[in-house]
Design a protein around this motif. Structure first.
Motif, PDB file in Angstrom:
ATOM      1  N   ASP A 317       0.860  -1.111  -0.157  1.00 57.21           N
ATOM      2  CA  ASP A 317      -0.024  -0.130   0.000  1.00 57.21           C
ATOM      3  C   ASP A 317       1.389   0.774   0.145  1.00 57.21           C
ATOM      4  OD1 ASP A 317      -3.111   1.202   0.647  1.00 57.21           O
ATOM      5  OD2 ASP A 317      -2.011   1.576   2.193  1.00 57.21           O
ATOM      6  N   ASP A 318       1.702   1.277   0.764  1.00 49.40           N
ATOM      7  CA  ASP A 318       3.057   2.369   0.487  1.00 49.40           C
ATOM      8  C   ASP A 318       3.381   2.846  -0.797  1.00 49.40           C
ATOM      9  OD1 ASP A 318       2.465   3.235   3.573  1.00 49.40           O
ATOM     10  OD2 ASP A 318       4.245   0.683   4.018  1.00 49.40           O
ATOM     11  N   VAL A 319       3.553   1.729  -1.575  1.00 45.85           N
ATOM     12  CA  VAL A 319       4.495   2.069  -2.522  1.00 45.85           C
ATOM     13  C   VAL A 319       3.116   2.093  -4.001  1.00 45.85           C
ATOM     14  CG1 VAL A 319       5.284   0.499  -4.961  1.00 45.85           C
ATOM     15  CG2 VAL A 319       6.214  -0.294  -2.209  1.00 45.85           C
ATOM     16  N   ARG A 320       2.071   1.494  -3.645  1.00 41.23           N
ATOM     17  CA  ARG A 320       1.279   1.718  -4.395  1.00 41.23           C
ATOM     18  C   ARG A 320       0.281   2.877  -4.488  1.00 41.23           C
ATOM     19  NH1 ARG A 320      -1.888  -3.772  -3.652  1.00 41.23           N
ATOM     20  NH2 ARG A 320      -0.806  -4.596  -4.520  1.00 41.23           N
ATOM     21  N   SER A 321       0.635   3.110  -3.436  1.00 47.81           N
ATOM     22  CA  SER A 321      -0.041   4.932  -2.327  1.00 47.81           C
ATOM     23  C   SER A 321       0.912   6.498  -2.839  1.00 47.81           C
ATOM     24  CB  SER A 321      -0.633   5.129  -1.009  1.00 47.81           C
ATOM     25  OG  SER A 321      -1.714   4.563  -1.220  1.00 47.81           O
ATOM     26  N   ALA A 322       2.238   5.793  -3.404  1.00 48.69           N
ATOM     27  CA  ALA A 322       3.093   6.656  -3.897  1.00 48.69           C
ATOM     28  C   ALA A 322       3.384   7.631  -2.495  1.00 48.69           C
ATOM     29  CB  ALA A 322       2.735   7.710  -4.665  1.00 48.69           C
ATOM     30  N   ARG A 323       3.729   6.979  -1.027  1.00 46.04           N
ATOM     31  CA  ARG A 323       4.117   8.127   0.445  1.00 46.04           C
ATOM     32  C   ARG A 323       5.495   7.750  -0.051  1.00 46.04           C
ATOM     33  NH1 ARG A 323       0.343   3.166   3.151  1.00 46.04           N
ATOM     34  NH2 ARG A 323      -1.242   4.323   3.173  1.00 46.04           N
ATOM     35  N   ILE A 324       5.907   9.492   0.169  1.00 45.02           N
ATOM     36  CA  ILE A 324       6.952   9.248   0.882  1.00 45.02           C
ATOM     37  C   ILE A 324       7.445  10.183   1.719  1.00 45.02           C
ATOM     38  CG2 ILE A 324       9.241  10.989  -0.565  1.00 45.02           C
ATOM     39  CD1 ILE A 324       7.934  11.005  -3.393  1.00 45.02           C
ATOM     40  N   PRO A 325       7.149   9.510   3.204  1.00 43.34           N
ATOM     41  CA  PRO A 325       7.182   9.836   4.437  1.00 43.34           C
ATOM     42  C   PRO A 325       8.601  10.643   5.009  1.00 43.34           C
ATOM     43  CG  PRO A 325       7.124   7.123   4.425  1.00 43.34           C
ATOM     44  CD  PRO A 325       7.611   8.044   2.918  1.00 43.34           C
ATOM     45  N   GLU A 326       8.862  11.334   5.416  1.00 41.28           N
ATOM     46  CA  GLU A 326       9.907  13.041   5.863  1.00 41.28           C
ATOM     47  C   GLU A 326      11.661  11.386   6.465  1.00 41.28           C
ATOM     48  OE1 GLU A 326      12.493  15.282   6.397  1.00 41.28           O
ATOM     49  OE2 GLU A 326      10.553  16.183   5.345  1.00 41.28           O
ATOM     50  N   SER A 327      10.935  10.402   6.588  1.00 48.05           N
ATOM     51  CA  SER A 327      12.188  10.040   7.089  1.00 48.05           C
ATOM     52  C   SER A 327      12.347   9.106   6.121  1.00 48.05           C
ATOM     53  CB  SER A 327      11.964   8.566   7.985  1.00 48.05           C
ATOM     54  OG  SER A 327      10.898   7.917   7.687  1.00 48.05           O
ATOM     55  N   SER A 328      12.268   9.264   4.669  1.00 46.39           N
ATOM     56  CA  SER A 328      12.855   8.501   3.578  1.00 46.39           C
ATOM     57  C   SER A 328      13.862   8.306   3.584  1.00 46.39           C
ATOM     58  CB  SER A 328      12.364   8.371   2.170  1.00 46.39           C
ATOM     59  OG  SER A 328      10.656   8.553   2.564  1.00 46.39           O
ATOM     60  N   VAL A 329      15.086   7.376   3.482  1.00 44.57           N
ATOM     61  CA  VAL A 329      16.095   7.568   2.881  1.00 44.57           C
ATOM     62  C   VAL A 329      16.386   7.387   1.423  1.00 44.57           C
ATOM     63  CG1 VAL A 329      16.966   7.873   5.210  1.00 44.57           C
ATOM     64  CG2 VAL A 329      16.926   5.475   3.646  1.00 44.57           C
ATOM     65  N   MET A 330      15.827   6.587   0.528  1.00 45.68           N
ATOM     66  CA  MET A 330      15.424   6.323  -0.623  1.00 45.68           C
ATOM     67  C   MET A 330      14.582   6.032  -1.728  1.00 45.68           C
ATOM     68  SD  MET A 330      18.402   6.027  -2.527  1.00 45.68           S
ATOM     69  CE  MET A 330      18.090   5.499  -4.485  1.00 45.68           C
ATOM     70  N   LEU A 331      14.604   7.173  -2.757  1.00 51.46           N
ATOM     71  CA  LEU A 331      13.169   6.989  -3.455  1.00 51.46           C
ATOM     72  C   LEU A 331      13.372   5.845  -4.302  1.00 51.46           C
ATOM     73  CD1 LEU A 331      12.676  10.998  -4.399  1.00 51.46           C
ATOM     74  CD2 LEU A 331      11.821   9.397  -2.602  1.00 51.46           C
ATOM     75  N   CYS A 332      12.125   5.083  -4.846  1.00 55.96           N
ATOM     76  CA  CYS A 332      11.943   4.477  -5.942  1.00 55.96           C
ATOM     77  C   CYS A 332      11.175   4.427  -6.770  1.00 55.96           C
ATOM     78  CB  CYS A 332      12.181   3.134  -5.408  1.00 55.96           C
ATOM     79  SG  CYS A 332      11.804   1.265  -6.469  1.00 55.96           S
ATOM     80  N   ALA A 333      11.399   4.409  -8.093  1.00 59.21           N
ATOM     81  CA  ALA A 333       9.936   3.822  -8.679  1.00 59.21           C
ATOM     82  C   ALA A 333       9.881   2.493  -9.916  1.00 59.21           C
ATOM     83  CB  ALA A 333      10.015   4.844  -9.986  1.00 59.21           C
ATOM     84  N   TYR A 334      10.651   1.529  -8.722  1.00 57.61           N
ATOM     85  CA  TYR A 334      10.970   0.425  -9.875  1.00 57.61           C
ATOM     86  C   TYR A 334       8.779  -0.350  -9.586  1.00 57.61           C
ATOM     87  CZ  TYR A 334      11.484  -4.071 -11.718  1.00 57.61           C
ATOM     88  OH  TYR A 334      11.792  -5.166 -12.929  1.00 57.61           O
ATOM     89  N   PRO A 335       8.300  -0.841 -10.351  1.00 55.40           N
ATOM     90  CA  PRO A 335       7.216  -1.223 -10.231  1.00 55.40           C
ATOM     91  C   PRO A 335       7.022  -2.531  -9.281  1.00 55.40           C
ATOM     92  CG  PRO A 335       7.475  -1.757 -12.042  1.00 55.40           C
ATOM     93  CD  PRO A 335       8.575  -0.973 -11.736  1.00 55.40           C
ATOM     94  N   ILE A 336       5.586  -2.953  -9.028  1.00 61.73           N
ATOM     95  CA  ILE A 336       5.817  -4.278  -7.906  1.00 61.73           C
ATOM     96  C   ILE A 336       6.023  -5.199  -9.360  1.00 61.73           C
ATOM     97  CG2 ILE A 336       4.203  -5.630  -7.232  1.00 61.73           C
ATOM     98  CD1 ILE A 336       3.111  -3.323  -5.756  1.00 61.73           C
ATOM     99  N   ASP A 337       7.196  -6.564  -9.013  1.00 62.23           N
ATOM    100  CA  ASP A 337       7.980  -7.056  -9.846  1.00 62.23           C
ATOM    101  C   ASP A 337       7.365  -8.877  -9.360  1.00 62.23           C
ATOM    102  OD1 ASP A 337       8.578  -8.549 -11.919  1.00 62.23           O
ATOM    103  OD2 ASP A 337      10.385  -7.502 -11.805  1.00 62.23           O
ATOM    104  N   VAL A 338       6.657  -9.271  -9.076  1.00 64.19           N
ATOM    105  CA  VAL A 338       6.813 -10.664  -8.041  1.00 64.19           C
ATOM    106  C   VAL A 338       6.638 -11.624  -8.661  1.00 64.19           C
ATOM    107  CG1 VAL A 338       5.986 -11.621  -6.071  1.00 64.19           C
ATOM    108  CG2 VAL A 338       5.593  -9.125  -6.003  1.00 64.19           C
ATOM    109  N   HIS A 339       7.644 -12.531  -8.895  1.00 65.68           N
ATOM    110  CA  HIS A 339       7.399 -14.110  -9.814  1.00 65.68           C
ATOM    111  C   HIS A 339       6.423 -14.772  -9.161  1.00 65.68           C
ATOM    112  CE1 HIS A 339      10.744 -12.325 -12.883  1.00 65.68           C
ATOM    113  NE2 HIS A 339      10.598 -11.680 -11.732  1.00 65.68           N
ATOM    114  N   SER A 340       6.137 -15.777  -9.433  1.00 64.28           N
ATOM    115  CA  SER A 340       4.784 -16.959  -8.751  1.00 64.28           C
ATOM    116  C   SER A 340       5.995 -17.454  -8.094  1.00 64.28           C
ATOM    117  CB  SER A 340       4.373 -17.003  -9.843  1.00 64.28           C
ATOM    118  OG  SER A 340       3.422 -18.577  -9.153  1.00 64.28           O
ATOM    119  N   THR A 341       5.369 -17.525  -6.687  1.00 67.11           N
ATOM    120  CA  THR A 341       6.056 -18.345  -5.674  1.00 67.11           C
ATOM    121  C   THR A 341       6.089 -20.381  -6.446  1.00 67.11           C
ATOM    122  OG1 THR A 341       4.455 -18.348  -4.091  1.00 67.11           O
ATOM    123  CG2 THR A 341       5.739 -17.297  -3.902  1.00 67.11           C
ATOM    124  N   GLU A 342       4.837 -20.286  -6.956  1.00 68.67           N
ATOM    125  CA  GLU A 342       4.400 -21.467  -7.403  1.00 68.67           C
ATOM    126  C   GLU A 342       4.216 -21.915  -9.079  1.00 68.67           C
ATOM    127  OE1 GLU A 342       1.014 -22.637  -4.713  1.00 68.67           O
ATOM    128  OE2 GLU A 342       2.532 -22.835  -2.949  1.00 68.67           O
TER     129      GLU A 342
END
Length: 452
Positions: A317-342
């Motif tokens: 939800d943090d990723v999808r909602s594009a949250r950038i908290p004040e304590s962030s140390v790194m920004l990322c724009a790479y998509p959610i990329d999850v290869h199926s576990t099975e």
């Protein structure tokens, strides 16, 4: 025979010399904190060299390069060594693994760092106000006392030994994303490829992703494809020799990289799949008619295993909602990329989100002066499917090393360092190098992570 014991003491110990470990050591040294990097291999680079994964996915955020100062310096070093090209379509930097080993090693040594190779971590424990890490090394045991311990192993080995809480894989079953044996082929014909209507980068290089679902279906129907995936994930030319092609196309499911027997099975299965992959390219893909197996990765590639339970857990939800908290140390724009576990599919969500990774994700609950860096930080399975790419991991390592340098200078703990202060130090490094500073292009929210 009793092994001799080598005793060392140093302010900062980085365990793991992959992208995150390289970033951590570089930043700690930049800030004046003496550092040693320990790795079980005889070289640096982690998945980028040990697994042969020479593609660094560096996705931009609305055309802004989000990568950290250490990553940009590393990229320039490889450009100067004529061992790099960039592809805007895949948003990736491509490097020569052997030159990565040399470049990282030279950078650490030039900065005054120390290296310890061929050393397997065997124990971590507290001794007064120091951490002690013990390694089994060639002909000896090595015992290192340090104030700051940075876990850049990917599998969270030091954190586990120190008593950190851990996640493994997904939340429902603990299953992880599959491992991959990276395959390199020789004998590719770039001109035959171009004649078939496909693009060449700079008139020389190939870089394509998520290709050949139709051909995979044909091969499966003919009994020529047993790899549990629907297409070929990514393949690319090597910078020094475009006739050598590296392929990310195998899939090894249901095994854990934290289990020696299962990892052994993964290595064996990966090499079996490599033969199948080469035969597939020879039969079905133009320009590959005469390819041969040049090499497989020195070790199987690992996407996911253990992650720490941190003071904050990054969620999908943090990723999808594009949250950038004040304590962030790194920004990322790479998509959610999850290869199926099975299964054979891949969950790929690219909604253009640019999100921040809070410093609290790198701090294990109830452990003082330990920080995780790279893919073993505190996150859900889905969120980890986004930030696990190597430029982001290097930036997370840089954040941890920056914190160590600040804490050493102030005679403080890692937990007392604020994420905003880490980010400001990294911004100063960007400015010193003449870089556009990513954090000035986006708004940081007042949301401060409160999870413990």
């Amino acid at each position: 025979m009793n092994l001799s014991v080598l005793e060392l003491e140093i302010p900062c110990l980085v365990v793991g010399g992959g992208p995150a470990g390289f970033g951590a050591a570089s930043a700690a040294l930049r800030g004046g904190c003496e550092t040693i990097v320990a790795d079980r291999h005889g070289f640096l680079g982690g998945m980028g060299t040990a697994a042969g994964l020479s593609c660094y996915l560096n996705h931009l955020g609305v055309d802004v390069d989000l990568s950290s100062p250490v990553y940009r310096s590393f990229r320039q070093q490889l450009i100067d060594m004529k061992s790099h090209y960039y592809d805007a379509h895949t948003q990736a930097d491509y490097y020569e693994p052997e030159v990565c080993k040399l470049g990282m090693e030279q950078a650490i040594l030039k900065a005054g760092g120390k290296l310890l190779y061929h050393s397997i971590l065997s124990n971590v424990y507290r001794e007064k106000d120091l951490w002690v890490a013990e390694f089994l090394s060639k002909g000896s045991r090595v015992r290192i006392r340090c104030r700051y311990l940075i876990d850049a192993t990917g599998d969270a080995d030091p954190s586990a030994m120190a008593g950190a809480g851990l996640f493994h894989g997904n939340q429902s079953s603990g299953a992880t994303q599959p491992m991959t044996m990276v395959v390199q082929m020789g004998g590719f014909d770039p001109q035959a490829w171009a004649a078939s209507g496909r693009r060449l980068i700079e008139g020389r290089y190939v870089a394509e992703g998520d290709q050949y679902a139709a051909q995979v279906s044909l091969a499966r129907s003919a009994g020529e494809w047993s790899i549990p995936r629907e297409n070929v994930a990514l393949f690319w030319s090597m910078p020094h020799d475009p006739s050598r092609i590296t392929v990310n196309g195998t899939r090894i499911s249901g095994l854990s990289s934290c289990n020696a027997m299962e990892t052994t099975r993964a290595e064996v299965e990966g090499r079996r799949q490599a033969q199948e992959l080469v035969a597939f390219f020879r039969k079905y893909i133009p320009g590959f008619e005469n390819v041969y197996l040049y090499q497989t990765g020195p070790q199987v590639g690992v996407r996911e295993s253990r992650r720490i339970v941190g003071r904050y857990t990054l969620t999908e939800d943090d990723v999808r909602s594009a949250r950038i908290p004040e304590s962030s140390v790194m920004l990322c724009a790479y998509p959610i990329d999850v290869h199926s576990t099975e299964g054979t599919g891949t969950q790929y969500e690219d909604n253009g989100s640019i999100y921040g990774i809070p410093w609290e994700c790198q701090l294990p609950v109830d452990l003082e002066n330990v920080a995780a860096a790279g893919r073993c930080i505190s996150a859900t399975h889905e969120a980890a499917g986004s930030f696990r790419v190597m430029p982001t991991c290097m930036g997370l390592g840089e954040a941890a090393g920056t914190a160590a340098a600040l804490a050493w200078k102030n005679k403080d703990t890692l937990q007392s360092i604020a994420g905003a202060d880490i980010r400001h130090e990294m911004d100063r490094a960007h400015a010193a190098a003449g870089n556009l500073i990513p954090s000035t292009q986006f708004s940081f929210g007042s949301h401060i992570p409160a999870q413990i």
